[in-house]
Write a protein that holds these residues in place. Sequence first.
Motif, mmCIF file in Angstrom:
data_model
loop_
_atom_site.group_PDB
_atom_site.id
_atom_site.type_symbol
_atom_site.label_atom_id
_atom_site.label_comp_id
_atom_site.label_asym_id
_atom_site.label_seq_id
_atom_site.Cartn_x
_atom_site.Cartn_y
_atom_site.Cartn_z
ATOM 1 N N ARG A 81 1.029 -1.187 0.130
ATOM 2 C CA ARG A 81 0.431 -0.079 -0.053
ATOM 3 C C ARG A 81 0.639 0.773 0.519
ATOM 4 N N SER A 82 0.553 2.146 -1.090
ATOM 5 C CA SER A 82 1.754 3.235 -1.513
ATOM 6 C C SER A 82 0.573 5.121 -0.451
ATOM 7 N N GLU A 83 0.827 4.824 -1.011
ATOM 8 C CA GLU A 83 0.675 6.655 0.050
ATOM 9 C C GLU A 83 -0.674 7.861 -1.094
ATOM 10 N N SER A 84 -1.001 6.844 -2.428
ATOM 11 C CA SER A 84 -1.053 7.422 -3.233
ATOM 12 C C SER A 84 -2.750 6.316 -3.103
ATOM 13 N N ASP A 85 -2.481 4.987 -2.724
ATOM 14 C CA ASP A 85 -4.132 4.143 -2.469
ATOM 15 C C ASP A 85 -5.256 5.440 -1.975
ATOM 16 N N PRO A 86 -6.273 4.546 -2.713
ATOM 17 C CA PRO A 86 -7.476 4.836 -1.743
ATOM 18 C C PRO A 86 -7.433 4.908 -0.795
ATOM 19 N N SER A 87 -7.840 5.680 0.744
ATOM 20 C CA SER A 87 -8.563 5.324 1.738
ATOM 21 C C SER A 87 -9.372 4.659 2.148
ATOM 22 N N GLU A 88 -9.343 3.626 2.833
ATOM 23 C CA GLU A 88 -11.147 2.761 3.352
ATOM 24 C C GLU A 88 -10.930 2.758 4.314
ATOM 25 N N PRO A 89 -11.079 3.414 5.478
ATOM 26 C CA PRO A 89 -11.535 2.938 6.560
ATOM 27 C C PRO A 89 -12.666 1.703 6.743
ATOM 28 N N THR A 90 -12.290 1.399 8.057
ATOM 29 C CA THR A 90 -13.062 0.085 8.315
ATOM 30 C C THR A 90 -13.969 -0.188 9.728
ATOM 31 N N SER A 91 -13.422 1.362 10.497
ATOM 32 C CA SER A 91 -12.988 1.885 12.209
ATOM 33 C C SER A 91 -13.956 2.682 12.318
ATOM 34 N N PRO A 92 -14.493 3.436 13.247
ATOM 35 C CA PRO A 92 -15.027 4.287 13.571
ATOM 36 C C PRO A 92 -13.326 5.473 13.736
ATOM 37 N N TYR A 93 -12.294 4.765 14.735
ATOM 38 C CA TYR A 93 -11.075 4.955 14.455
ATOM 39 C C TYR A 93 -10.874 4.663 13.472
ATOM 40 N N GLY A 94 -10.649 4.690 12.503
ATOM 41 C CA GLY A 94 -9.686 4.896 11.013
ATOM 42 C C GLY A 94 -10.428 6.374 10.039
#
Length: 325
Positions: free
Chosen positions: A130-143
């Motif tokens: 995973r690189s910095e340009s990859d999309p972020s996909e949090p799966t928790s409130p923390y994320g």
Amino acid sequence: MTRLAVIGAGFLGHALALGAASRGWSADVVGRSDPFGTGCADPGPGELRLLWGDGVERLPEVLDRNVDSVVVAAGGHFPVPSAAAPAADAIGTLSLVIGLCEVVRSLSPDTKVVLLSSAGAVYSPSDELRSESDPSEPTSPYGMSRRIGEEYLEYYRRVHGLSTHSLRCANIYGRLLPQSRGQGVVSAAFRSALTGTPFTLYGDGQQARDFIHLDDFVTATLDLLGLNRDIPRTLNVGTGAAHSITAVLEAVSAAIGSPIATTPGPSGSTDTGRLALDTSLLREFVDFEPLDLATGIRRMARSVTDGRSLSDLKHAVNSHQPVSK
């Protein structure tokens, strides 16, 4: 002298402050508690000062000391508690990030603001690094709260010209953490090895994550902050290697010399797959060669045991006494 301010005196804040002082830097730590004894630690060749209280409220007097960087190592809840109180987690994280940026914007706009974010909470598992340009996909409130915190830093960079940065950190280990945190696979494995309590294994144990030793995290972070050049707004801090939970248990068992029994736990959607970080961007800025997992766990074992017998350690852990430096 390089001057650092750390908001939060917990696991990461304490380590960063001591690492900075050992380099001869000045480190001001602001916290509501001092679980690791930052206030009485030996500063070595540098300076170390603990200020009690709220990070936003105490920051103006810290900035009066011409601080170069403010590192946000606090805010919100830990991962497991955040699921039960997502609103409180968001408020705690974002009010701190926004409040700190507002103070810096008003009083010291040249000071860097650095958020310790979470790669494991922000990225989704993938067979690729995973690189910095990859999309972020949090799966928790923390994320979610960390990711939105990153966006607020970008807002203050774009609109107000602040130097803001997010470090997406891998799973950091290096000392025993309180069970109440609900965080720290390696710490939980050590605790099981020392007490004989079965390790709760979520899923099949083959889910793999990137684990980085605390010493390597501190070195990479301080090396970045010590540069006399601008650094990217987002950087991964990890090892680039993924290890399964089963591999972690085996490494801890070997390092301690005690078997670890397991008990099955519920399997969740976040307890699957593989996640390792692409650290090529980090390596463009600092000379970074992190410990491999087995070596890092042996280092942690030496710190935890500190020459004591396994029976003494088990007694200390069961009595809730401190067992690591």
